[in-house]
Enzyme design. Structure first.
Site, PDB file in Angstrom:
ATOM      1  N   GLY A 280      -5.040  23.784 -27.360  1.00  0.00           N
ATOM      2  CA  GLY A 280      -4.742  23.229 -26.044  1.00  0.00           C
ATOM      3  C   GLY A 280      -3.280  23.265 -25.665  1.00  0.00           C
ATOM      4  CD  GLU A 322     -10.192  25.395 -33.392  1.00  0.00           C
ATOM      5  OE1 GLU A 322     -10.428  24.931 -32.257  1.00  0.00           O
ATOM      6  OE2 GLU A 322     -10.969  25.280 -34.349  1.00  0.00           O
ATOM      7  N   GLY A 324      -4.863  29.436 -28.084  1.00  0.00           N
ATOM      8  CA  GLY A 324      -5.360  30.639 -27.424  1.00  0.00           C
ATOM      9  C   GLY A 324      -4.478  30.983 -26.243  1.00  0.00           C
ATOM     10  CE1 TYR A 375     -12.148  24.058 -15.195  1.00  0.00           C
ATOM     11  CE2 TYR A 375     -11.013  26.153 -15.381  1.00  0.00           C
ATOM     12  CZ  TYR A 375     -12.045  25.321 -15.743  1.00  0.00           C
ATOM     13  OH  TYR A 375     -12.970  25.749 -16.660  1.00  0.00           O
ATOM     14  CB  CYS A 402     -18.195  35.878   1.836  1.00  0.00           C
ATOM     15  SG  CYS A 402     -18.715  35.345   3.468  1.00  0.00           S
ATOM     16  CD  GLU A 403     -18.036  30.792  -1.520  1.00  0.00           C
ATOM     17  OE1 GLU A 403     -17.632  29.695  -1.094  1.00  0.00           O
ATOM     18  OE2 GLU A 403     -19.216  31.037  -1.791  1.00  0.00           O
TER      19      GLU A 403
END
Length: 492
Positions: A280, A322, A324, A375, A402-403
């Protein structure tokens, strides 16, 4: 239209529609430090990555295009591993660094991480298959997931995976049965919820969590006893993950303190070799972001673990992490081509006073970067094909879907003469963009290109219309080809 590259840009005042954190840049062509990969620079106004120009990349591969700076990704992987190795060696222990494959996993990237000495964490049968296809030693893999299928568990056990992270009580018996059928002893970790939720600048510690992952601390001892009751399982230690895009060490310190107390209780029933504190670690997406250097985080976490173990009078375990995003995120950028621009008047005060927001529409969008829509993630952008003397203008970079929520960059200052045909580069798209990509509106996913020492090569092929149609069970190529021929004749 000529676009001079030399003189300094014209100054401009802030647009009242801009968010408070966004400052008007002194130079809307400048590359903010920390946002771009280490080989990214400008030469004669054009953006260069891995000694390959943005224009050359767009001409050869088209846009949208994911670009990964291979040297940047490889070097960050080594630096992260060495930072934790050094920090935990200082306290008389050792660290294991797993690359979190969910951030961005391809066969090539898995090989880069393996060559850098990292273990790899996967969380699906597909990610497991990619890591194995890359030739990674199964012993150097960890398998996450809150709902692993029986087939995935069997494949992991059969393949000799190094550790499976148990996420529920049902998984204990399922993994034990799979290992027993094959006559092996499978190493496992138990994911627990420490009650610590870390965010960018603060963390919240609670007694209970309402989420799908892991087991509460108050149930962990019974769960470990159940694991140890199976001869086919080898309990390696606890695992916890406290969040994403974390800028400091305070959340890790609080979580480690809680886990070490439980770790000591578990030592009474047998060996507990490791403690996995998860990942994280955050990166900068905008000039307002200021994550702590990974070396500083590693040192502070190691000091916290050492102090906690000393207070509890227990040996310091091997501690696993971990990361990433912090390895691959800044190594990536996405190139787009500007299609249209429009100035939209927006009232920003009760008296109806108007300011202008410029919408810059590009040839990608939420299908290649879903994070702003999912997010409300903020990104930055720069012209990639040239520099400009034009005064900075507040822009919103929009996608082609189309949004109304199809936004790539919510707010940025770009030179006011940005126009159709310009190339736009969005930095820090190496993590969670390609993995979250989709075929929304039947748009093909872009290719992924690795650049290094003046060379560019495709590491993931882009999708074509033919690829999309080929998956449709009702597709008959003869129909579309016949209609195309008829149309061509009618227009002749």
């Amino acid at each position: 239209m000529a676009h001079p590259d030399s003189a300094a840009p014209v100054a401009a005042g802030p647009n009242p529609l801009a968010p408070a954190w966004l400052r008007v840049p002194a130079d809307a062509n400048a590359l903010a430090p920390g946002l771009w990969s280490r080989t990214t620079k400008r030469s004669d106004g054009e953006l260069i990555v891995g000694d390959v120009s943005a224009g050359a990349l767009a001409a050869r591969f088209g846009t949208p295009l994911y670009v990964i700076d291979e040297d940047d990704a490889r070097s960050r992987a080594v630096e992260v591993r060495e930072a934790f190795d050094d920090a935990f060696a200082e306290i008389g222990s050792a660290a294991k660094v797993y690359y979190a494959g969910k951030a961005f996993l391809t066969i090539e990237i898995a090989r880069w991480m393996d060559a850098a000495g990292l273990f790899i964490d996967v969380c699906s049968g597909g990610e497991l298959a990619v890591a194995l296809a890359a030739g990674v030693d199964p012993e150097r893999l960890g398998f996450h997931g809150n709902n692993k299928s029986f087939a995935e568990i069997d494949r992991a056990v059969e393949g000799g995976i190094g550790a499976i992270v148990i996420d529920s009580l049902q998984e204990i018996d399922r993994i034990a049965a799979a290992a027993e059928r094959r006559g092996v002893r499978q190493s496992v970790r138990l994911r627990v919820n420490s009650g610590v939720h870390a965010h960018t600048h603060a963390f919240l510690a609670t007694a209970h969590e309402d989420q799908k992952f892991g087991i509460g601390l108050d149930h962990a001892v019974d769960a470990v006893e159940r694991i140890r009751s199976h001869p086919s399982l080898a309990f390696r230690g606890l695992h916890c993950h406290i969040g994403s895009q974390i800028f400091g060490a305070d959340g890790f310190a609080e979580s480690a303190a809680r886990l070490l107390t439980l770790h000591k209780r578990l030592l009474a029933g047998g060996d507990v070799a490791e403690l996995n504190l998860g990942g994280g670690f955050g990166i900068a997406y905008t000039s307002a972001d200021d994550p702590a250097p990974i070396g500083e985080l590693a040192r502070r976490i190691a000091e916290t673990v050492a102090a906690g173990c000393e207070e509890l009078d227990i040996p310091v375990p091997v501690v696993a992490f971990e990361p990433g995003r912090s390895i691959i995120g800044t190594a990536g950028l996405t190139l787009y081509t500007v299609g249209t621009t429009k100035d939209v008047p927006v009232a920003f005060q009760d008296d109806g006073e108007i300011a202008i927001r410029r919408y810059v529409s590009v040839d990608g969008g939420m299908s290649d970067n879903a994070r702003p829509a999912l997010y409300q993630a903020d990104y930055s952008a720069r012209l990639a094909n040239r520099t400009s003397q034009a005064a900075p203008a507040l822009v919103r970079v929009a996608g082609k879907h189309c949004e109304s929520g199809d936004i790539v960059v919510n707010a940025e200052y770009l030179p006011g003469d940005v126009e159709p045909g310009d190339l736009l580069a969005v930095p820090a798209t190496g993590a969670y963009c390609w993995p979250l990509s989709s075929n929304y509106n039947h748009v093909g996913r872009p290719p992924v290109v690795a650049v290094r020492d003046g060379e560019a090569r495709v590491i993931v092929r882009g999708e074509t219309i033919d690829d999309l149609l080929a998956r449709d069970a009702a597709y008959d190529p003869s129909i579309s080809s016949t209609r195309s021929t008829a149309k061509e004749r009618s227009q002749a």
